[in-house]
Motif scaffolding. Structure first.
Motif, PDB file in Angstrom:
ATOM      1  N   GLY A 218       0.785  -1.231   0.000  1.00  0.00           N
ATOM      2  CA  GLY A 218       0.000   0.000   0.000  1.00  0.00           C
ATOM      3  C   GLY A 218       0.815   1.279   0.000  1.00  0.00           C
ATOM      4  O   GLY A 218       0.268   2.360   0.257  1.00  0.00           O
ATOM      5  N   GLU A 219       2.119   1.210  -0.313  1.00  0.00           N
ATOM      6  CA  GLU A 219       2.951   2.409  -0.355  1.00  0.00           C
ATOM      7  C   GLU A 219       3.851   2.391  -1.587  1.00  0.00           C
ATOM      8  O   GLU A 219       4.171   1.334  -2.126  1.00  0.00           O
ATOM      9  CB  GLU A 219       3.820   2.519   0.900  1.00  0.00           C
ATOM     10  CG  GLU A 219       3.048   2.841   2.168  1.00  0.00           C
ATOM     11  CD  GLU A 219       3.968   3.164   3.330  1.00  0.00           C
ATOM     12  OE1 GLU A 219       3.889   4.284   3.863  1.00  0.00           O
ATOM     13  OE2 GLU A 219       4.787   2.289   3.698  1.00  0.00           O
ATOM     14  N   ILE A 220       4.236   3.588  -2.006  1.00  0.00           N
ATOM     15  CA  ILE A 220       5.194   3.744  -3.093  1.00  0.00           C
ATOM     16  C   ILE A 220       6.511   4.216  -2.474  1.00  0.00           C
ATOM     17  O   ILE A 220       6.510   4.900  -1.459  1.00  0.00           O
ATOM     18  CB  ILE A 220       4.684   4.761  -4.145  1.00  0.00           C
ATOM     19  CG1 ILE A 220       5.236   4.430  -5.536  1.00  0.00           C
ATOM     20  CG2 ILE A 220       4.959   6.192  -3.761  1.00  0.00           C
ATOM     21  CD1 ILE A 220       4.476   3.367  -6.262  1.00  0.00           C
ATOM     22  N   VAL A 221       7.630   3.832  -3.078  1.00  0.00           N
ATOM     23  CA  VAL A 221       8.945   4.226  -2.583  1.00  0.00           C
ATOM     24  C   VAL A 221       9.619   5.123  -3.615  1.00  0.00           C
ATOM     25  O   VAL A 221       9.688   4.772  -4.787  1.00  0.00           O
ATOM     26  CB  VAL A 221       9.851   3.005  -2.322  1.00  0.00           C
ATOM     27  CG1 VAL A 221      11.170   3.453  -1.703  1.00  0.00           C
ATOM     28  CG2 VAL A 221       9.165   1.989  -1.447  1.00  0.00           C
ATOM     29  N   ALA A 222      10.109   6.273  -3.159  1.00  0.00           N
ATOM     30  CA  ALA A 222      10.963   7.111  -4.006  1.00  0.00           C
ATOM     31  C   ALA A 222      12.390   6.935  -3.511  1.00  0.00           C
ATOM     32  O   ALA A 222      12.750   7.413  -2.436  1.00  0.00           O
ATOM     33  CB  ALA A 222      10.540   8.569  -3.923  1.00  0.00           C
ATOM     34  N   GLN A 223      13.191   6.225  -4.283  1.00  0.00           N
ATOM     35  CA  GLN A 223      14.597   6.025  -3.932  1.00  0.00           C
ATOM     36  C   GLN A 223      15.436   7.006  -4.738  1.00  0.00           C
ATOM     37  O   GLN A 223      15.391   7.017  -5.969  1.00  0.00           O
ATOM     38  CB  GLN A 223      15.047   4.595  -4.223  1.00  0.00           C
ATOM     39  CG  GLN A 223      16.471   4.302  -3.769  1.00  0.00           C
ATOM     40  CD  GLN A 223      16.947   2.926  -4.192  1.00  0.00           C
ATOM     41  OE1 GLN A 223      17.358   2.736  -5.335  1.00  0.00           O
ATOM     42  NE2 GLN A 223      16.904   1.969  -3.285  1.00  0.00           N
ATOM     43  N   VAL A 224      16.214   7.823  -4.026  1.00  0.00           N
ATOM     44  CA  VAL A 224      16.984   8.895  -4.652  1.00  0.00           C
ATOM     45  C   VAL A 224      18.476   8.592  -4.555  1.00  0.00           C
ATOM     46  O   VAL A 224      18.994   8.337  -3.463  1.00  0.00           O
ATOM     47  CB  VAL A 224      16.698  10.243  -3.956  1.00  0.00           C
ATOM     48  CG1 VAL A 224      17.469  11.366  -4.645  1.00  0.00           C
ATOM     49  CG2 VAL A 224      15.201  10.540  -3.944  1.00  0.00           C
ATOM     50  N   VAL A 225      19.161   8.608  -5.707  1.00  0.00           N
ATOM     51  CA  VAL A 225      20.619   8.556  -5.699  1.00  0.00           C
ATOM     52  C   VAL A 225      21.093   9.990  -5.468  1.00  0.00           C
ATOM     53  O   VAL A 225      20.938  10.857  -6.331  1.00  0.00           O
ATOM     54  CB  VAL A 225      21.177   7.998  -7.012  1.00  0.00           C
ATOM     55  CG1 VAL A 225      22.707   7.917  -6.940  1.00  0.00           C
ATOM     56  CG2 VAL A 225      20.598   6.621  -7.300  1.00  0.00           C
ATOM     57  N   MET A 226      21.655  10.245  -4.291  1.00  0.00           N
ATOM     58  CA  MET A 226      21.926  11.603  -3.841  1.00  0.00           C
ATOM     59  C   MET A 226      23.223  12.168  -4.426  1.00  0.00           C
ATOM     60  O   MET A 226      24.138  11.424  -4.786  1.00  0.00           O
ATOM     61  CB  MET A 226      22.029  11.617  -2.310  1.00  0.00           C
ATOM     62  CG  MET A 226      20.795  11.110  -1.585  1.00  0.00           C
ATOM     63  SD  MET A 226      21.067  11.058   0.201  1.00  0.00           S
ATOM     64  CE  MET A 226      22.328   9.767   0.307  1.00  0.00           C
ATOM     65  N   GLY A 227      23.264  13.506  -4.491  1.00  0.00           N
ATOM     66  CA  GLY A 227      24.483  14.195  -4.878  1.00  0.00           C
ATOM     67  C   GLY A 227      24.536  14.570  -6.341  1.00  0.00           C
ATOM     68  O   GLY A 227      23.570  14.396  -7.086  1.00  0.00           O
ATOM     69  N   ARG A 228      25.688  15.060  -6.763  1.00  0.00           N
ATOM     70  CA  ARG A 228      25.866  15.559  -8.127  1.00  0.00           C
ATOM     71  C   ARG A 228      26.913  14.773  -8.909  1.00  0.00           C
ATOM     72  O   ARG A 228      27.273  15.127 -10.021  1.00  0.00           O
ATOM     73  CB  ARG A 228      26.256  17.037  -8.076  1.00  0.00           C
ATOM     74  CG  ARG A 228      25.259  17.880  -7.307  1.00  0.00           C
ATOM     75  CD  ARG A 228      25.715  19.314  -7.091  1.00  0.00           C
ATOM     76  NE  ARG A 228      25.732  20.076  -8.315  1.00  0.00           N
ATOM     77  CZ  ARG A 228      25.916  21.393  -8.362  1.00  0.00           C
ATOM     78  NH1 ARG A 228      26.102  22.076  -7.253  1.00  0.00           N
ATOM     79  NH2 ARG A 228      25.924  22.025  -9.524  1.00  0.00           N
ATOM     80  N   SER A 229      27.400  13.671  -8.318  1.00  0.00           N
ATOM     81  CA  SER A 229      28.474  12.902  -8.930  1.00  0.00           C
ATOM     82  C   SER A 229      27.939  11.785  -9.812  1.00  0.00           C
ATOM     83  O   SER A 229      27.211  10.904  -9.346  1.00  0.00           O
ATOM     84  CB  SER A 229      29.376  12.310  -7.838  1.00  0.00           C
ATOM     85  OG  SER A 229      30.267  11.360  -8.373  1.00  0.00           O
ATOM     86  N   LYS A 230      28.323  11.802 -11.083  1.00  0.00           N
ATOM     87  CA  LYS A 230      27.932  10.710 -11.976  1.00  0.00           C
ATOM     88  C   LYS A 230      28.650   9.417 -11.609  1.00  0.00           C
ATOM     89  O   LYS A 230      28.111   8.322 -11.785  1.00  0.00           O
ATOM     90  CB  LYS A 230      28.210  11.099 -13.430  1.00  0.00           C
ATOM     91  CG  LYS A 230      27.292  12.190 -13.934  1.00  0.00           C
ATOM     92  CD  LYS A 230      27.395  12.384 -15.429  1.00  0.00           C
ATOM     93  CE  LYS A 230      28.537  13.248 -15.819  1.00  0.00           C
ATOM     94  NZ  LYS A 230      28.542  13.592 -17.256  1.00  0.00           N
ATOM     95  N   ALA A 231      29.844   9.552 -11.064  1.00  0.00           N
ATOM     96  CA  ALA A 231      30.580   8.363 -10.606  1.00  0.00           C
ATOM     97  C   ALA A 231      29.828   7.669  -9.479  1.00  0.00           C
ATOM     98  O   ALA A 231      29.819   6.436  -9.377  1.00  0.00           O
ATOM     99  CB  ALA A 231      31.979   8.755 -10.149  1.00  0.00           C
TER     100      ALA A 231
END
Length: 302
Positions: A218-231
């Motif tokens: 009953g929930e959705i997950v927003a997973q965020v890859v944090m920061g500004r680094s493409k590496a």
């Protein structure tokens, strides 16, 4: 085990434009019938624009089950028509990543998938909803839409997941991080990001990236890859692919029944591999929206 049995009558809809669809259509039909599934109609769909009208025709016929063969995009765009309907959704994973099938524990080979339909059980699951558009597994913002929008069909067809990797490397050179805002109805969060995964299921691009996502909670997950680094984004995929102990260190997760997502600049959103929306957008969960066929040995959902 309780619950209604899986129907023994179905309509088969196959995206013959998908990577394996055209080659496996006849074999799938013969093996389904040999497994005891009576097919009242078989629709090979050779033009992507005909897939949704064909699915609607199949459901409107009153069939108790529709079997859809194709990739994640084909499966995602057809689930809308079985929402809150007395029609079971079964799938033959014929795409490249087959993330939805992986999430449900369905074998990726044709024989295994057909055995699941013939001997499996029903399971009622959630769907994601992005601005009114249902999706089965995962929507994404960032590098994924850039990859999904422009990948040459022949590269995808002949090289499969290797083709995705080659194209992804090229897209990464042109990609730029973005400023993300997430509103969960209680608080607003702002952070730099290189990718956002709006997950109903755990798999994205054939890799289990969001291990905490469940298709029936009953929930959705927003997973965020944090920061500004493409590496850092590359490392995140690598660490999750190999399930390294530090694989969660690069991401932050937000949970809710409804999340408002915005970015600067505006970003495209891919829905199960198909680029179909842009930010700002609202993602929500449709709880227990459809019934699917899963392997019998799976534990019943709570």
């Amino acid at each position: 085990m309780g619950g209604k049995p899986v129907p023994k009558e179905a309509v088969l809809v196959v995206n013959a434009h998908s990577r394996k669809g055209r080659e496996l259509l006849r074999e799938a039909k013969e093996k389904l019938e040999a497994a005891g599934i009576r097919l009242s109609a078989v629709y090979p769909v050779r033009k992507p624009k005909d897939l949704i009208p064909t699915m609607r025709k199949a459901v409107a016929s009153g069939t108790p089950m529709v079997i859809v063969g194709g990739g994640d995009g084909s499966l995602s765009c057809t689930v809308d028509d079985v929402v809150d309907r007395d029609c079971v959704f079964a799938l033959l994973p014929l795409g490249t990543a087959n993330s939805f099938a992986r999430t449900l524990g369905i074998p990726l080979d044709l024989d295994g998938a057909i055995e699941t339909i013939a001997t499996g059980r029903r399971r009622r699951i959630d769907l994601g909803v992005l601005d009114g558009d249902y999706f089965a597994n995962c929507a994404a913002i960032g590098l994924s839409p850039l990859i999904g929008e422009g990948i040459p069909h022949k590269l995808k067809k002949y090289l499969g997941r290797v083709g995705y990797l080659v194209w992804a490397t090229w897209c990464l050179v042109r990609f730029r991080p973005f400023k993300l805002t997430i509103d969960d109805g209680r608080e607003t969060y702002s952070l730099w990001a290189t990718e956002v995964r709006l997950a109903n299921g755990g798999f994205h691009g054939g890799v289990e990236l969001v291990e905490t996502a469940e298709v029936d909670n009953g929930e959705i997950v927003a997973q965020v890859v944090m920061g500004r680094s493409k590496a850092r984004l590359i490392w995140d995929w690598f660490a999750k692919y190999w399930k390294l102990p530090t694989r969660e260190a690069t991401t932050q997760e937000f949970w809710g029944e409804r999340l408002r997502i915005d970015t600067k600049p505006r970003m495209k959103i891919s829905i199960d591999g198909e680029v179909l929306a842009k930010t700002p957008a609202t993602v929500a969960v449709a709880h227990k929206a459809i019934e699917v066929v899963v392997p019998q040995e799976q534990e019943a959902a709570g």
